[in-house]
Design an enzyme around this catalytic site. Structure first.
Site, PDB file in Angstrom:
ATOM      1  N   ARG A  93      -4.400   0.123  -9.057  1.00 20.38           N
ATOM      2  CA  ARG A  93      -4.936   1.146  -8.124  1.00 20.38           C
ATOM      3  C   ARG A  93      -6.203   1.796  -8.692  1.00 20.38           C
ATOM      4  O   ARG A  93      -6.427   2.984  -8.541  1.00 20.38           O
ATOM      5  CB  ARG A  93      -3.895   2.233  -7.827  1.00 20.38           C
ATOM      6  CG  ARG A  93      -2.581   1.719  -7.303  1.00 20.38           C
ATOM      7  CD  ARG A  93      -2.672   1.109  -5.899  1.00 20.38           C
ATOM      8  NE  ARG A  93      -1.353   0.763  -5.439  1.00 20.38           N
ATOM      9  CZ  ARG A  93      -0.781  -0.447  -5.622  1.00 20.38           C
ATOM     10  NH1 ARG A  93      -1.442  -1.423  -6.221  1.00 20.38           N
ATOM     11  NH2 ARG A  93       0.435  -0.675  -5.171  1.00 20.38           N
ATOM     12  N   SER A 150       1.221   6.628  -0.602  1.00 18.50           N
ATOM     13  CA  SER A 150       1.698   7.126  -1.900  1.00 18.50           C
ATOM     14  C   SER A 150       0.731   8.202  -2.397  1.00 18.50           C
ATOM     15  O   SER A 150      -0.460   7.934  -2.527  1.00 18.50           O
ATOM     16  CB  SER A 150       1.730   6.003  -2.930  1.00 18.50           C
ATOM     17  OG  SER A 150       2.465   4.922  -2.429  1.00 18.50           O
ATOM     18  N   GLU A 185      -2.911   9.577  -6.738  1.00 25.69           N
ATOM     19  CA  GLU A 185      -3.631   8.368  -6.309  1.00 25.69           C
ATOM     20  C   GLU A 185      -4.647   8.731  -5.217  1.00 25.69           C
ATOM     21  O   GLU A 185      -5.727   8.164  -5.122  1.00 25.69           O
ATOM     22  CB  GLU A 185      -2.617   7.353  -5.772  1.00 25.69           C
ATOM     23  CG  GLU A 185      -3.240   6.056  -5.307  1.00 25.69           C
ATOM     24  CD  GLU A 185      -2.203   5.056  -4.801  1.00 25.69           C
ATOM     25  OE1 GLU A 185      -1.291   4.701  -5.570  1.00 25.69           O
ATOM     26  OE2 GLU A 185      -2.320   4.637  -3.640  1.00 25.69           O
TER      27      GLU A 185
HETATM   28  P1  FAD Z   1     -10.831   6.366   2.888  1.00 29.77           P
HETATM   29  O1  FAD Z   1      -9.607   7.197   2.830  1.00 29.77           O
HETATM   30  O2  FAD Z   1     -11.775   6.604   3.996  1.00 29.77           O
HETATM   31  O3  FAD Z   1     -11.603   6.496   1.498  1.00 29.77           O
HETATM   32  C1  FAD Z   1     -10.906   6.405   0.279  1.00 29.77           C
HETATM   33  C2  FAD Z   1     -11.903   6.587  -0.872  1.00 29.77           C
HETATM   34  O4  FAD Z   1     -12.805   5.484  -0.884  1.00 29.77           O
HETATM   35  C3  FAD Z   1     -12.769   7.824  -0.715  1.00 29.77           C
HETATM   36  O5  FAD Z   1     -13.047   8.317  -2.022  1.00 29.77           O
HETATM   37  C4  FAD Z   1     -14.039   7.319  -0.066  1.00 29.77           C
HETATM   38  O6  FAD Z   1     -15.171   8.101  -0.361  1.00 29.77           O
HETATM   39  C5  FAD Z   1     -14.160   5.927  -0.677  1.00 29.77           C
HETATM   40  N1  FAD Z   1     -14.776   4.949   0.235  1.00 29.77           N
HETATM   41  C6  FAD Z   1     -14.303   4.542   1.437  1.00 29.77           C
HETATM   42  N2  FAD Z   1     -15.091   3.590   1.948  1.00 29.77           N
HETATM   43  C7  FAD Z   1     -16.105   3.412   1.065  1.00 29.77           C
HETATM   44  C8  FAD Z   1     -17.260   2.576   1.042  1.00 29.77           C
HETATM   45  N3  FAD Z   1     -17.521   1.729   2.041  1.00 29.77           N
HETATM   46  N4  FAD Z   1     -18.098   2.657  -0.028  1.00 29.77           N
HETATM   47  C9  FAD Z   1     -17.830   3.519  -1.049  1.00 29.77           C
HETATM   48  N5  FAD Z   1     -16.761   4.334  -1.076  1.00 29.77           N
HETATM   49  C10 FAD Z   1     -15.899   4.278  -0.027  1.00 29.77           C
HETATM   50  N6  FAD Z   1      -2.874   1.745  -0.437  1.00 29.77           N
HETATM   51  C11 FAD Z   1      -2.518   0.669  -1.163  1.00 29.77           C
HETATM   52  O7  FAD Z   1      -3.208   0.300  -2.128  1.00 29.77           O
HETATM   53  N7  FAD Z   1      -1.390  -0.039  -0.865  1.00 29.77           N
HETATM   54  C12 FAD Z   1      -0.587   0.280   0.169  1.00 29.77           C
HETATM   55  O8  FAD Z   1       0.393  -0.389   0.410  1.00 29.77           O
HETATM   56  C13 FAD Z   1      -0.939   1.416   0.954  1.00 29.77           C
HETATM   57  N8  FAD Z   1      -0.149   1.815   1.973  1.00 29.77           N
HETATM   58  C14 FAD Z   1      -0.471   2.926   2.698  1.00 29.77           C
HETATM   59  C15 FAD Z   1       0.380   3.331   3.743  1.00 29.77           C
HETATM   60  C16 FAD Z   1       0.072   4.445   4.508  1.00 29.77           C
HETATM   61  C17 FAD Z   1       1.000   4.867   5.618  1.00 29.77           C
HETATM   62  C18 FAD Z   1      -1.108   5.177   4.237  1.00 29.77           C
HETATM   63  C19 FAD Z   1      -1.484   6.355   5.092  1.00 29.77           C
HETATM   64  C20 FAD Z   1      -1.952   4.794   3.200  1.00 29.77           C
HETATM   65  C21 FAD Z   1      -1.641   3.675   2.412  1.00 29.77           C
HETATM   66  N9  FAD Z   1      -2.448   3.257   1.341  1.00 29.77           N
HETATM   67  C22 FAD Z   1      -2.109   2.146   0.619  1.00 29.77           C
HETATM   68  C23 FAD Z   1      -3.653   4.029   0.983  1.00 29.77           C
HETATM   69  C24 FAD Z   1      -4.910   3.633   1.804  1.00 29.77           C
HETATM   70  O9  FAD Z   1      -4.545   3.099   3.051  1.00 29.77           O
HETATM   71  C25 FAD Z   1      -5.775   2.601   1.087  1.00 29.77           C
HETATM   72  O10 FAD Z   1      -6.191   3.105  -0.149  1.00 29.77           O
HETATM   73  C26 FAD Z   1      -7.003   2.225   1.908  1.00 29.77           C
HETATM   74  O11 FAD Z   1      -7.732   1.201   1.260  1.00 29.77           O
HETATM   75  C27 FAD Z   1      -7.954   3.393   2.173  1.00 29.77           C
HETATM   76  O12 FAD Z   1      -8.920   2.945   3.114  1.00 29.77           O
HETATM   77  P2  FAD Z   1      -9.770   3.948   3.974  1.00 29.77           P
HETATM   78  O13 FAD Z   1     -10.794   3.155   4.683  1.00 29.77           O
HETATM   79  O14 FAD Z   1      -8.894   4.786   4.812  1.00 29.77           O
HETATM   80  O15 FAD Z   1     -10.444   4.829   2.828  1.00 29.77           O
HETATM   81  P1  NAP Z   2       9.568  -0.258  -3.455  1.00 30.89           P
HETATM   82  O1  NAP Z   2       9.684  -1.659  -3.006  1.00 30.89           O
HETATM   83  O2  NAP Z   2      10.651   0.724  -3.093  1.00 30.89           O
HETATM   84  O3  NAP Z   2       9.385  -0.207  -5.037  1.00 30.89           O
HETATM   85  C1  NAP Z   2       9.168   1.027  -5.706  1.00 30.89           C
HETATM   86  C2  NAP Z   2       8.085   0.835  -6.735  1.00 30.89           C
HETATM   87  O4  NAP Z   2       8.574  -0.018  -7.760  1.00 30.89           O
HETATM   88  C3  NAP Z   2       6.875   0.177  -6.119  1.00 30.89           C
HETATM   89  O5  NAP Z   2       5.918   1.149  -5.895  1.00 30.89           O
HETATM   90  C4  NAP Z   2       6.500  -0.906  -7.100  1.00 30.89           C
HETATM   91  O6  NAP Z   2       5.287  -0.673  -7.775  1.00 30.89           O
HETATM   92  C5  NAP Z   2       7.646  -1.015  -8.086  1.00 30.89           C
HETATM   93  N1  NAP Z   2       8.242  -2.356  -7.915  1.00 30.89           N
HETATM   94  C6  NAP Z   2       9.226  -2.729  -7.051  1.00 30.89           C
HETATM   95  N2  NAP Z   2       9.540  -4.032  -7.227  1.00 30.89           N
HETATM   96  C7  NAP Z   2       8.741  -4.501  -8.203  1.00 30.89           C
HETATM   97  C8  NAP Z   2       8.579  -5.769  -8.825  1.00 30.89           C
HETATM   98  N3  NAP Z   2       9.334  -6.814  -8.485  1.00 30.89           N
HETATM   99  N4  NAP Z   2       7.627  -5.885  -9.782  1.00 30.89           N
HETATM  100  C9  NAP Z   2       6.852  -4.841 -10.132  1.00 30.89           C
HETATM  101  N5  NAP Z   2       6.960  -3.616  -9.573  1.00 30.89           N
HETATM  102  C10 NAP Z   2       7.895  -3.439  -8.625  1.00 30.89           C
HETATM  103  O7  NAP Z   2       8.150   0.342  -2.994  1.00 30.89           O
HETATM  104  P2  NAP Z   2       7.678   0.897  -1.601  1.00 30.89           P
HETATM  105  O8  NAP Z   2       7.333   2.325  -1.762  1.00 30.89           O
HETATM  106  O9  NAP Z   2       8.601   0.479  -0.505  1.00 30.89           O
HETATM  107  O10 NAP Z   2       6.291   0.126  -1.431  1.00 30.89           O
HETATM  108  C11 NAP Z   2       6.258  -1.256  -1.299  1.00 30.89           C
HETATM  109  C12 NAP Z   2       4.900  -1.767  -1.725  1.00 30.89           C
HETATM  110  O11 NAP Z   2       3.874  -1.201  -0.910  1.00 30.89           O
HETATM  111  C13 NAP Z   2       4.558  -1.393  -3.160  1.00 30.89           C
HETATM  112  O12 NAP Z   2       3.823  -2.448  -3.721  1.00 30.89           O
HETATM  113  C14 NAP Z   2       3.691  -0.169  -3.016  1.00 30.89           C
HETATM  114  O13 NAP Z   2       2.747  -0.034  -4.062  1.00 30.89           O
HETATM  115  C15 NAP Z   2       2.982  -0.435  -1.689  1.00 30.89           C
HETATM  116  N6  NAP Z   2       2.678   0.830  -1.019  1.00 30.89           N
HETATM  117  C16 NAP Z   2       1.607   1.521  -1.448  1.00 30.89           C
HETATM  118  C17 NAP Z   2       1.262   2.711  -0.836  1.00 30.89           C
HETATM  119  C18 NAP Z   2       0.024   3.448  -1.275  1.00 30.89           C
HETATM  120  O14 NAP Z   2      -0.383   4.366  -0.598  1.00 30.89           O
HETATM  121  N7  NAP Z   2      -0.568   3.084  -2.385  1.00 30.89           N
HETATM  122  C19 NAP Z   2       2.017   3.210   0.208  1.00 30.89           C
HETATM  123  C20 NAP Z   2       3.131   2.488   0.594  1.00 30.89           C
HETATM  124  C21 NAP Z   2       3.456   1.293  -0.012  1.00 30.89           C
HETATM  125  P3  NAP Z   2       3.855  -1.139  -7.191  1.00 30.89           P
HETATM  126  O15 NAP Z   2       3.367   0.026  -6.433  1.00 30.89           O
HETATM  127  O16 NAP Z   2       3.107  -1.392  -8.434  1.00 30.89           O
HETATM  128  O17 NAP Z   2       4.001  -2.345  -6.349  1.00 30.89           O
END
Ligand code: FAD
Ligand code: NAP
Length: 337
Positions: free
Chosen positions: A163, A237, A333
């Site tokens: 991340r 998250s 994050e």
């Molecule tokens: P924004 O929120 O608009 O921006 C995020 C940051 O990036 C800000 O600092 C912004 O200034 C910068 N930015 C955006 N676009 C640009 C650009 N073109 N150039 C330079 N800087 C830029 N994330 C995960 O990694 N995994 C997940 O599974 C995941 N699940 C999610 C589930 C939900 C329900 C929600 C609400 C969020 C989730 N996220 C997840 C977080 C988020 O969706 C991601 O990080 C996504 O990539 C953000 O995209 P955005 O366009 O909305 O960025």
């Molecule tokens: P989950 O499956 O309940 O697991 C909980 C956490 O444990 C995850 O965040 C994951 O870390 C870790 N994990 C689970 N199984 C794993 C494996 N086999 N190997 C390594 N790490 C493991 O998680 P969840 O909340 O439902 O989310 C599912 C996936 O979607 C995850 O990958 C999570 O990161 C992603 N997610 C991200 C966001 C966001 O905003 N960043 C929001 C929702 C979901 P990792 O996060 O490293 O995978």
């Protein structure tokens, strides 16, 4: 180019925070980006927004917001095994994933239903269900706000981590990402071992594995567990999953035998932050309209009228409580403004 002044950012962030921007411009091409940047006074803060799904506004933004809407999906080259696909930064991420799946190009299916735009995907090296974009990333193009030139970044230049990328660290606020190219596969390698994907595929009755089936499984799992930002404000998250010293993990495991842990880089152990927050008693907690989701404690929510400051304050209380109980320092994050 239309510049709007003193506008509410509520429709532009998935937390639904009612903060104002001093100036707001939509960017649909590289030339409108360079023009907009040339109009911004030297000392004024600038923020690029995609879908606003990874930001929390704790105050009004006293500067310029550039809403990145650069469109387009283009095949750059292909060979027998791979295809290189470039997308504009403003392309909706999930729509892009679905487009690739429909074409039979593999690599992004585990990343289905992540909100936001293509341009933000390298910012934190988005990841889910065992896949991160670094696994399929080829290059990105970005505009340097200092040099006023377009620059190409390779995967190595981006310094991707968990991340993380160079754009969240030493190059923070210095580049606007305009296009991203992915190296997708014509011969899929399926990632199904992570979490409950396998189980979901069985529930769905899938007998022949395809990238579409994996995408459908991921969508079903996510819809069952995560709050829909269109209904309840959130940014996914709120905290990263901490990677702790393995001795510290083993000590905790002795006290809490059910504590999950996964091998992380440099011999450390990754612990799910959601588990720690739940164990510390925060799951389902609510303070006014700021709360902790009742199905996934890693997600903070806005039930309606919470301010960004209230959500931030709640996140601080959670961090203090997790530190006190487990000796683990959580890191946010979500990008705080
Ligand atoms: P924004 O929120 O608009 O921006 C995020 C940051 O990036 C800000 O600092 C912004 O200034 C910068 N930015 C955006 N676009 C640009 C650009 N073109 N150039 C330079 N800087 C830029 N994330 C995960 O990694 N995994 C997940 O599974 C995941 N699940 C999610 C589930 C939900 C329900 C929600 C609400 C969020 C989730 N996220 C997840 C977080 C988020 O969706 C991601 O990080 C996504 O990539 C953000 O995209 P955005 O366009 O909305 O960025
Ligand atoms: P989950 O499956 O309940 O697991 C909980 C956490 O444990 C995850 O965040 C994951 O870390 C870790 N994990 C689970 N199984 C794993 C494996 N086999 N190997 C390594 N790490 C493991 O998680 P969840 O909340 O439902 O989310 C599912 C996936 O979607 C995850 O990958 C999570 O990161 C992603 N997610 C991200 C966001 C966001 O905003 N960043 C929001 C929702 C979901 P990792 O996060 O490293 O995978």
């Amino acid at each position: 180019m239309e510049i709007k002044y003193n506008i509410s950012l509520k429709p532009y962030n998935t937390f639904g925070i009612d903060a104002e921007a001093k100036a707001f411009v939509s960017i649909a091409a590289e030339d409108s980006l360079t023009e907009a940047v040339s109009l911004i006074p030297e000392k004024e803060p600038l923020l690029v927004l995609g879908g606003g799904s990874n930001v929390l506004f704790t105050r009004h933004f006293n500067g310029w917001v550039l809403k990145n809407e650069i469109p387009g999906i283009e095949v750059k080259k292909e060979n027998e095994n791979n295809i290189w696909v470039e997308a504009g930064a403003g392309v909706n991420w999930h729509q892009f994933v679905l487009y690739c799946i429909e074409k039979g190009w593999a690599g992004l299916e585990n990343l289905s239903l992540i909100p936001g735009c293509v341009g933000a995907s390298p910012m934190q090296n988005i990841g889910a269900y065992g896949v991160e974009i670094k696994d399929v990333f080829e290059y990105l193009e970005a505009y340097s706000l200092h040099e006023k030139t377009f620059v190409t970044f390779s995967a190595t230049d981006c310094k991707f981590g968990y991340r993380e990328s160079v754009f969240k660290k030493e190059l923070k606020n210095r580049f606007v990402i305009t296009r991203v190219c992915f190296r997708l596969s014509k011969k899929p390698f399926f990632h199904t071992t992570y979490g409950s994907i396998q189980q979901e595929l069985e529930t769905m009755g899938v007998t022949e594995l395809t990238i579409k089936a994996i995408s459908d499984a991921v969508i079903r799992i996510r819809q069952g567990k995560l709050p829909d930002p269109a209904v309840t404000g959130n940014a996914g998250s709120f905290f990263k999953n901490p990677e702790i010293d393995t001795n510290h993990y083993l000590e905790l495991k002795y006290r809490y035998p059910e504590l999950p842990g996964y091998p992380a880089s440099m011999g450390r152990t990754k612990v799910p932050a959601g588990w720690l927050i739940e164990k510390a008693g925060w799951k389902g907690y609510r303070e006014g309209d700021a709360g902790v989701h009742d199905r996934q404690a890693l997600v903070l929510v806005n039930y309606g009228q919470a301010s960004g400051e209230q959500i931030y304050t709640l996140s601080e209380k959670i961090m203090n409580s997790v530190l006190e109980k487990f000796g683990i320092e959580l890191e946010r994050e979500v990008n705080i403004y």
